[in-house]
Write an enzyme that holds these catalytic residues in place. Sequence first.
Site, PDB file in Angstrom:
ATOM      1  N   LYS A 125       0.832  -1.260  -0.258  1.00 52.58           N
ATOM      2  CA  LYS A 125       0.094   0.346   0.109  1.00 52.58           C
ATOM      3  C   LYS A 125       0.474   1.347  -0.251  1.00 52.58           C
ATOM      4  CE  LYS A 125      -4.038   1.074   1.100  1.00 52.58           C
ATOM      5  NZ  LYS A 125      -5.494  -0.103   1.134  1.00 52.58           N
TER       6      LYS A 125
HETATM    7  N1  GLU Z   1      -7.359   0.141  -2.468  1.00 49.53           N
HETATM    8  C1  GLU Z   1      -8.428  -1.383  -2.424  1.00 49.53           C
HETATM    9  C2  GLU Z   1      -8.192  -2.039  -1.089  1.00 49.53           C
HETATM   10  O1  GLU Z   1      -7.944  -1.508  -0.600  1.00 49.53           O
HETATM   11  C3  GLU Z   1      -8.262  -2.442  -3.784  1.00 49.53           C
HETATM   12  C4  GLU Z   1      -6.318  -2.100  -3.921  1.00 49.53           C
HETATM   13  C5  GLU Z   1      -6.298  -3.654  -5.126  1.00 49.53           C
HETATM   14  O2  GLU Z   1      -7.312  -3.443  -6.091  1.00 49.53           O
HETATM   15  O3  GLU Z   1      -5.295  -4.054  -5.466  1.00 49.53           O
HETATM   16  O4  GLU Z   1      -8.391  -2.931  -1.052  1.00 49.53           O
END
Ligand code: GLU
Length: 440
Positions: A125
């Site tokens: 992230k």
């Molecule tokens: N930001 C989204 C989450 O927290 C999607 C992450 C993604 O699709 O890689 O799950």
Amino acid sequence: MEPSRARTISTRTANMNNRSEKRQGMYQVVMDQFEHAADIMGLDPGVRKILGKTNSEIVVHFPVKLDDGSIEVFTGYRVQHNNALGPYKGGLRYHQTVDLDSARALAIWMTWKTALAGLPYGGGKGGVEINPKLYSAGELERITRRFTYALGDNIGPDLDIPAPDVNTNPQIMAWIADTYSSTKSPATRFINLHVVTGKPLGAGGLEGRDRATGFGVVATLKAWSKRTGKPLAGMRYIVQGFGNVGYWTSHFLAKEGAVLIAVQDASSTIHNVKGIDPEDLYNHVEANNRSIAGYTKAGTMPPSEFFGLPCDIVVPAALGNQITAANAGSIKAHVLAEGANGPTDTEGEAILRQNGVDIIPDILCNSGGVIGSYYEWLQNKRSEIWKIDEVLEMIHDKIDTAFEKVVSTSEEFKVNWRDAAYIVALRRLEKTYKERGIFP
Ligand code: GLU
């Protein structure tokens, strides 16, 4: 005051106002959850040490020329927690609360989420510490492209695959994909398309990825409803955050016959017992710089009273640490569906459990997004184009499978659904480490 100066000051003010939010520490919450589940299941001590740390943490400072000709230096992050099951996967958020601690916490949640959903991914992230509302579209494009350039080969279609998160969207993903592939050999341009997911359809996106998270939230609520025998039709729900997740969750819940009675975002808290039409509110938000403020078909109310409204379903779909000891006791709903990542802190959760509020944990509840991303990635890898109905069916299927695993594990260990979701994820990771061993 000249515009650029006003912006600098408001940026700083925004950052200062959010310091306390940062210090609440989602990292502490995710580690509490992890340690607790690891104790219950007796996780292998070596695996526990590995998963208790992040693999790598990238911090970049990069300059961008603003519209007025001045230069600002931004700070971006990418934390890669674990890649035992596959490439790092997870969103990038643009928010003034983004820091190393929050990126770490959110990366760790991604590892559990992808493991639980049975995807061939690890967890990562990141994001940029900015309030994107203070920048023009052109500035946001340059910030995004320069951030991508700064990340360089730390991301890649088989290494680490970003996606949208808070305040990022398909357009931003398209800029990332374009910048990433434009800085590589022209011969690999289309091989690199899947360096990000959540792209617009014309740039290699997947039909249905836009609604995947909200669709998944409602799939988990449908599974909850079936298990508890409480029909969704006629239920009243409240939603915190009316971005991608908040809107699509509202859209699909309305289709089930549930009634949206209140919405909260950073700008306002609105309430109408007779119901708020999610589509009408969406149109308002689109026309009003993405905020609900000024919506005339609902009254406003004090933000602190939002979670205590009489209703059946609460959907936090904004930031972390929103449900705490300060407000958890006021929640009267049957169920909390965690559309956001880490919306409930440890004390808040204990109070909800005491009061018999069911919790559909984030790593299950909002996993529709990353499941959709997985299909976009596969579609790109295979050079195929899929139809929305088949995509949504596949997402539903994976959510149902994960939900059943959580329920059966909660029965096996006699634990709540959050602990059970962790145990399913940790078991999968533990098995992989045991079978593969540790290099060298
Ligand atoms: N930001 C989204 C989450 O927290 C999607 C992450 C993604 O699709 O890689 O799950």
